[in-house]
Design a protein around this motif. Structure first.
Motif, PDB file in Angstrom:
ATOM      1  N   ILE A  12       0.837  -1.204   0.000  1.00  0.00           N
ATOM      2  CA  ILE A  12       0.000   0.000   0.000  1.00  0.00           C
ATOM      3  C   ILE A  12       0.872   1.254   0.000  1.00  0.00           C
ATOM      4  CG2 ILE A  12      -1.625   1.354   1.394  1.00  0.00           C
ATOM      5  CD1 ILE A  12      -2.930  -1.285   2.231  1.00  0.00           C
ATOM      6  N   ILE A  13       1.931   1.260   0.806  1.00  0.00           N
ATOM      7  CA  ILE A  13       2.843   2.414   0.854  1.00  0.00           C
ATOM      8  C   ILE A  13       3.493   2.632  -0.511  1.00  0.00           C
ATOM      9  CG2 ILE A  13       5.022   3.255   1.829  1.00  0.00           C
ATOM     10  CD1 ILE A  13       4.191   1.908   4.468  1.00  0.00           C
ATOM     11  N   LEU A  56       2.269   1.830  -3.418  1.00  0.00           N
ATOM     12  CA  LEU A  56       1.260   2.368  -4.328  1.00  0.00           C
ATOM     13  C   LEU A  56       1.046   3.849  -4.062  1.00  0.00           C
ATOM     14  CD1 LEU A  56      -0.891   1.990  -6.518  1.00  0.00           C
ATOM     15  CD2 LEU A  56      -2.499   1.281  -4.720  1.00  0.00           C
ATOM     16  N   GLU A  57       0.999   4.254  -2.800  1.00  0.00           N
ATOM     17  CA  GLU A  57       0.845   5.673  -2.467  1.00  0.00           C
ATOM     18  C   GLU A  57       2.007   6.498  -3.009  1.00  0.00           C
ATOM     19  OE1 GLU A  57      -1.726   5.843   1.663  1.00  0.00           O
ATOM     20  OE2 GLU A  57       0.365   5.180   1.819  1.00  0.00           O
ATOM     21  N   GLU A  58       3.213   5.949  -2.875  1.00  0.00           N
ATOM     22  CA  GLU A  58       4.389   6.659  -3.389  1.00  0.00           C
ATOM     23  C   GLU A  58       4.329   6.800  -4.899  1.00  0.00           C
ATOM     24  OE1 GLU A  58       7.616   4.346  -1.885  1.00  0.00           O
ATOM     25  OE2 GLU A  58       7.590   5.291   0.109  1.00  0.00           O
ATOM     26  N   GLU A  59       3.856   5.752  -5.570  1.00  0.00           N
ATOM     27  CA  GLU A  59       3.762   5.809  -7.025  1.00  0.00           C
ATOM     28  C   GLU A  59       2.702   6.816  -7.481  1.00  0.00           C
ATOM     29  OE1 GLU A  59       2.919   2.845 -10.856  1.00  0.00           O
ATOM     30  OE2 GLU A  59       3.251   2.004  -8.844  1.00  0.00           O
ATOM     31  N   LEU A  60       1.587   6.865  -6.755  1.00  0.00           N
ATOM     32  CA  LEU A  60       0.514   7.793  -7.117  1.00  0.00           C
ATOM     33  C   LEU A  60       0.806   9.218  -6.659  1.00  0.00           C
ATOM     34  CD1 LEU A  60      -2.634   5.616  -6.256  1.00  0.00           C
ATOM     35  CD2 LEU A  60      -1.677   6.072  -8.515  1.00  0.00           C
ATOM     36  N   GLY A  61       1.650   9.355  -5.649  1.00  0.00           N
ATOM     37  CA  GLY A  61       1.984  10.672  -5.131  1.00  0.00           C
ATOM     38  C   GLY A  61       0.951  11.243  -4.187  1.00  0.00           C
ATOM     39  N   VAL A  62       0.060  10.394  -3.656  1.00  0.00           N
ATOM     40  CA  VAL A  62      -0.959  10.840  -2.692  1.00  0.00           C
ATOM     41  C   VAL A  62      -1.102   9.786  -1.599  1.00  0.00           C
ATOM     42  CG1 VAL A  62      -2.287  12.171  -4.379  1.00  0.00           C
ATOM     43  CG2 VAL A  62      -2.857   9.774  -3.983  1.00  0.00           C
ATOM     44  N   ASP A  63      -1.567  10.218  -0.431  1.00  0.00           N
ATOM     45  CA  ASP A  63      -1.905   9.279   0.635  1.00  0.00           C
ATOM     46  C   ASP A  63      -3.308   8.753   0.392  1.00  0.00           C
ATOM     47  OD1 ASP A  63       0.497   9.575   1.951  1.00  0.00           O
ATOM     48  OD2 ASP A  63      -0.242  11.206   3.239  1.00  0.00           O
TER      49      ASP A  63
END
Length: 313
Positions: free
Chosen positions: A37-38, A40-47
């Protein structure tokens, strides 16, 4: 980005943001879920999730949008899998129906029997609950379709179609004074203790609305989810029952009499609902046609596309 990450996000929400439970549901480890999950958040650039320490607590605003997209993607993936399975085995597979006790007990037996004669290799499961619960089962892909009265109409992400109409009946012992009245009124019904359905079941809202409109407050002595329970207490002389007409059988209920009450509480419509955008196996269309002869595969497919939103009996 990969499908595992999307599954982890969806399951985390389904498990009320408990990553340990999400990991168990997906047969993997909690640290693996958290890490994915972390990433994926880093890849999307949002929490995607709000956090308190290392624990996730809820969805952020962009997280809600991400979850919506994830649900669509995973639904398409599930549809692709079902397409493959159907073409590999046209007459076998699993089929889960979510429904209320009234439908399961009084309407479905003959339909299920006819269906199983056509598809003996299909593994059929019946799940029971109140209308809200069974609608959620379809929304969460725990069931292929649900069947209930009007209350499932208008539920988000579900396509609903009418199956058949029915009316309530007032059930009483054979010597009850209401049997001497040619056409009973709400006032006459309200003079007796009433035993009827729980508020979530079998058109109860229509019963309440009818009394409210006339300014009447009947003495509802007992509420139940099961018509057989209601009839049992009527047989004991505790009051009169108001049940779905389909739940009364003169041969089986020999100690009771039924008085039609459609003129008091109106007509009810039982409906079948499937998830918007879901891929339906061919035998599911057959089941719906057996349940409601007024429906056919073409009409159902049109409804799934939004072309028959206002179809009624």
């Amino acid at each position: 980005m990969n499908l595992h990450q999307l599954r982890f996000v969806r399951e985390a929400v389904r498990q009320n943001y408990n990553l340990t439970d999400a990991a168990k549901a997906l047969f993997t480890s909690q640290p693996g879920v958290s890490k994915a999950i972390i990433e994926l958040e880093e890849e999307l650039g949002v929490d995607i999730f709000t956090r308190h320490g290392k624990r996730i607590r809820g969805l952020t605003e962009p997280g809600r949008l991400v979850l919506s997209s994830v649900e669509l993607i995973m639904q398409e993936i599930d549809s692709l899998k079902r397409i493959g399975k159907e073409y590999a085995a046209q007459d076998s597979g699993s089929f889960t129906i979510a429904t209320t006790h009234t439908q399961a007990r009084y309407i479905l037996p003959k339909v299920v029997q006819a269906f199983m004669q056509k598809y003996p290799k299909v593994r059929l499961s019946l799940l029971q609950g109140n209308p809200k619960q069974i609608a959620e089962m379809v929304q969460r892909d725990q069931a292929d379709l649900c069947i209930a009265t009007e209350s499932i109409a208008g539920v988000d992400n579900l396509v609903t179609l009418p199956c058949y109409q029915w009316e309530h009946v007032v059930v009483v012992p054979p010597d009850h004074p209401l049997l001497k009245i040619k056409s009973i009124t709400l006032e006459e019904v309200a003079e007796h203790p009433v035993i009827t359905y729980d508020a979530a079941f079998a058109g109860r809202s229509r019963i309440d609305q009818a009394f409210d409109k006339r300014g009447l407050k009947p003495d509802v002595l007992l509420e139940a989810i099961d018509a057989d329970v209601i009839k049992t207490y009527v047989e004991l002389g505790m009051g009169i029952g108001i049940i779905a007409g389909m739940a009364f059988d003169p041969d089986r209920d020999r100690n009771l009499r039924a008085i039609p009450a459609g003129h008091l509480f109106g007509m009810n419509v039982s409906r079948v609902a499937v998830k918007q955008g879901a891929y339906l196996r061919s035998y599911i269309y057959t089941f719906i046609e057996l349940l409601a002869p007024t429906l056919n595969r073409k009409l159902i497919e049109q409804a799934m596309k939004g072309e028959h939103e206002n179809y009624e009996l």
